[in-house]
Design a protein around this motif. Structure first.
Motif, PDB file in Angstrom:
ATOM      1  N   ARG A 144      16.314  20.382  28.424  1.00  0.00           N
ATOM      2  CA  ARG A 144      15.017  20.370  28.360  1.00  0.00           C
ATOM      3  C   ARG A 144      14.656  21.882  28.556  1.00  0.00           C
ATOM      4  NH1 ARG A 144      12.144  16.118  28.754  1.00  0.00           N
ATOM      5  NH2 ARG A 144      10.285  17.186  29.317  1.00  0.00           N
ATOM      6  N   LYS A 221      10.858  21.523  25.823  1.00  0.00           N
ATOM      7  CA  LYS A 221      10.101  22.368  26.185  1.00  0.00           C
ATOM      8  C   LYS A 221      10.455  24.021  25.656  1.00  0.00           C
ATOM      9  CE  LYS A 221       8.139  20.663  30.499  1.00  0.00           C
ATOM     10  NZ  LYS A 221       7.861  20.814  31.930  1.00  0.00           N
ATOM     11  N   GLN A 252       6.644  24.153  18.671  1.00  0.00           N
ATOM     12  CA  GLN A 252       7.557  24.863  19.202  1.00  0.00           C
ATOM     13  C   GLN A 252       9.166  24.591  18.373  1.00  0.00           C
ATOM     14  OE1 GLN A 252       6.626  21.969  19.820  1.00  0.00           O
ATOM     15  NE2 GLN A 252       8.100  20.785  20.839  1.00  0.00           N
TER      16      GLN A 252
END
Length: 617
Positions: A144, A221, A252
């Motif tokens: 993550r 993330k 992202q």
């Protein structure tokens, strides 16, 4: 007896014919190999062969029973399953075949033994693959807070870039994960080596392709970068369009796709709509290498080699051997790169394709007209295509080529872009010999050969090419894969950053919606090659003017004298004219970008004053 013979023949035929047909189908459909699983095919064919082999044995065991035919089929299926689970009794088959003729009995027993051994081995392979897939997916899902680099193919380019990305992240103390998709175990030595290298770096290898991988990366993330670097450009475009549709709204996530065709530019550019947050970059490997070379490593070295003529003027004479993808990009770039005051640019092209000049003229119509050479405030250069006496293209391995080379005076540099490392090195060594024979005064011309193999490039950097007496050939290599596919070149290219900043300078900082305009112009910079490439060419021209100390370039625009401003504006417009012609534009009274027509392809003095000041930097 007849049933035993029929089932034996059928079992052998099914095993060899089906496996061979499946393998041939697999080899012919590599581009779509996810449509067929070779291991699953072998497993299914082996199961069917065992079923046929034990069918007579089961039939004999239930003779006299009701529904003996159906019962024997189910018993055969059960026995075949037992073979895969190591519960099959081979001795039952061995003894059951004892009543057959000796030749048939021996073949039956040997073939049965092979299948009894092969079946559990295949099953174990499938189980290992299954658990490996589960572990890979778990590894991806649990990651993550890492940067993730996902590659569409496992090849030399993707491995070099993946290693460079991981090295960059380690230097910044960041954790990263590399994923290779569409990875299959193959029999080729090179493929096995690539797979081993990917595992040594700790990468995850998935059999599914980049579009069908069953992992949602949108919730990560960390930064997620997709790289589509396959050899099939049509497949690259398909993958790019699929990823844009799936992840286009996520900021992202970024996408880098290898494509140098107009098809790729049009389709991918059209898919990048105004609401898209994903960063998309197209990679043109040839243009990237040429631009990086001119911007990062060339500097003023090439212009230092310009020869002084008897009349006091200077000529930059360049020989270009080979006009493939790299050669064409270099020729186009040199036409605008060499626009400096007081230097005449002369390019001699040698290409084996007899239609090379016509093809280049079709690509860049006004570049080859050269009717602007004697006009002040215009781009000045001469491009000569050399042909054999019979009108064919010029082969670099012929005596005629040698004679043509020795006719050219004041050679400054030679570039070898024949598309093959061995041919480039061989021709580079030959040119050095020819130059030594003909150039007896002054410095020897620079010779640069495009060599893709990184190992060769590394060796030459440590041990320059020399003869048996230690005399250096003074040949430079450029374009090696280790440099071309590094993190700094592909992801954080200094040139691209400079180019983006130059493009964004046109955004009005006083506007109320400045931030929104900035975002839109940034997207347009990556969406359309016109903005990106022209800005990179402008950055390169600006740098070379500074390095060649064109008067006023060491000052801020507001501090320059009027004379310095005019001189810089004039040389920049000449470079811009040459650049626009190199991408196919021609003059017309009215601008039409779709038709590649531009009304400002005129001498500097004919420009409106409002346009002249745009060339101030």
């Amino acid at each position: 007896m007849i049933m035993w013979m029929i089932c034996f023949i059928l079992a052998i035929a099914v095993f060899f014919v089906c496996n061979a047909a499946g393998y041939i189908f697999y080899r012919k459909n590599r581009k779509n190999r996810r449509a067929v699983s070779l291991v699953a095919l072998f497993l299914g064919v082996t199961f069917l062969s065992i079923f046929l082999l034990v069918l007579p044995l089961c039939r004999f065991a239930v003779v006299g029973s009701r529904a003996a035919g159906v019962l024997s089929v189910f018993l055969s299926l059960l026995l075949a399953l037992n073979v895969f689970s190591l519960n099959g009794e081979y001795m039952d088959l061995y003894e059951g075949a004892s009543d057959l003729p000796s030749v048939l009995c021996g073949g039956y027993r040997i073939f049965g033994a092979v299948l009894y051994v092969l079946a559990p081995v295949l099953l174990v392979g499938v189980i290992i693959s299954f658990f490996q897939s589960i572990l890979n997916n778990a590894k991806i899902r649990l990651t993550r807070f890492k940067n993730i680099f996902v590659f569409s193919d496992l090849n030399e380019c993707s491995l070099i870039l993946a290693a460079s990305c991981m090295e960059h992240d380690r230097a910044e103390r960041k954790k990263s994960l590399v994923i290779f998709t569409d990875v299959y175990e193959k029999e080729e030595e090179q493929s096995a080596e690539l797979t081993d290298r990917s595992r040594l770096m700790g990468a995850v290898c998935l059999k599914s392709d980049i579009l069908t991988m069953n992992v949602d990366l949108s919730k990560k993330k960390g930064k997620v970068r997709f790289f589509i670097l396959g050899s099939d450009e049509t497949e690259n475009i398909r993958h790019a369009l699929g990823l844009i549709g799936r992840y286009g709204r996520y900021e992202q996530i970024s996408l880098h796709v290898l494509t140098d065709s107009e098809e790729g530019e049009l389709l991918i550019g059209s898919a990048m709509n105004m609401d898209m947050r994903m960063e998309v970059r197209r990679i043109n490997s040839a243009r990237s290498m040429i631009y990086s070379h001119l911007h990062d490593t060339e500097g003023n070295r090439l212009f230092d080699m310009a020869r002084t003529l008897p009349d006091g003027g200077k000529v930059l004479c360049i020989i270009l051997v080979g006009l493939g993808q790299y050669g064409t990009e270099l020729l186009r770039a040199l036409s605008w790169y060499g626009q400096l005051p007081g230097i005449r640019l002369e390019i001699h092209v040698f290409e084996q394709d007899r239609l090379a000049e016509q093809k280049f003229s079709s690509l860049c119509p006004e570049t080859m007209k050269m009717n602007h050479n004697k006009i002040d405030g215009e781009s000045h250069y001469d491009i000569f295509f050399h042909r054999a006496a019979d009108g064919r293209g010029m082969n670099a391995d012929t005596l005629e080529f040698d004679r043509e080379i020795q006719k050219i005076s004041y050679v400054s540099a030679a570039y070898l872009t024949l598309g093959d490392d061995a041919a480039n090195i061989r021709t580079a060594a030959k040119l050095r010999r020819l130059f030594l024979q003909s150039v007896t005064e002054g410095p020897q011309p620079v010779i640069r050969a495009v060599v893709y193999d990184s190992k060769k490039a590394e060796v030459v950097k440590k041990y320059p090419l020399h003869d048996f007496k230690g005399a250096s050939y003074e040949i430079e290599f450029l374009g090696d894969m280790g440099t071309a596919w590094s993190y700094d070149v592909v992801i954080q290219a200094k040139l691209e950053e400079e180019a983006r900043n130059r493009h964004l300078k046109w955004v009005d900082k006083s506007a109320d919606d400045y931030e929104e305009q900035l975002r839109q112009e940034t997207r347009r910079f990556y969406q359309y090659e016109y903005f990106r490439n022209s800005s990179m060419a402008s950055a390169i021209r600006s740098k070379v003017r500074r390095e060649m100390h064109v008067p006023g370039t060491d000052k801020a625009p507001s501090e320059r004298t009027e004379e310095e401003k005019r001189a810089i504006q004039k040389v920049e417009h000449a470079g811009w004219n040459a650049y626009m012609r190199s991408i196919g534009y021609s003059y017309a009274p009215k601008r039409n970008d779709l038709a590649r027509l531009h009304h400002l392809l005129i001498p500097f003095e004919e420009l409106p004053e409002s346009e002249k000041i745009k060339d101030d930097d």
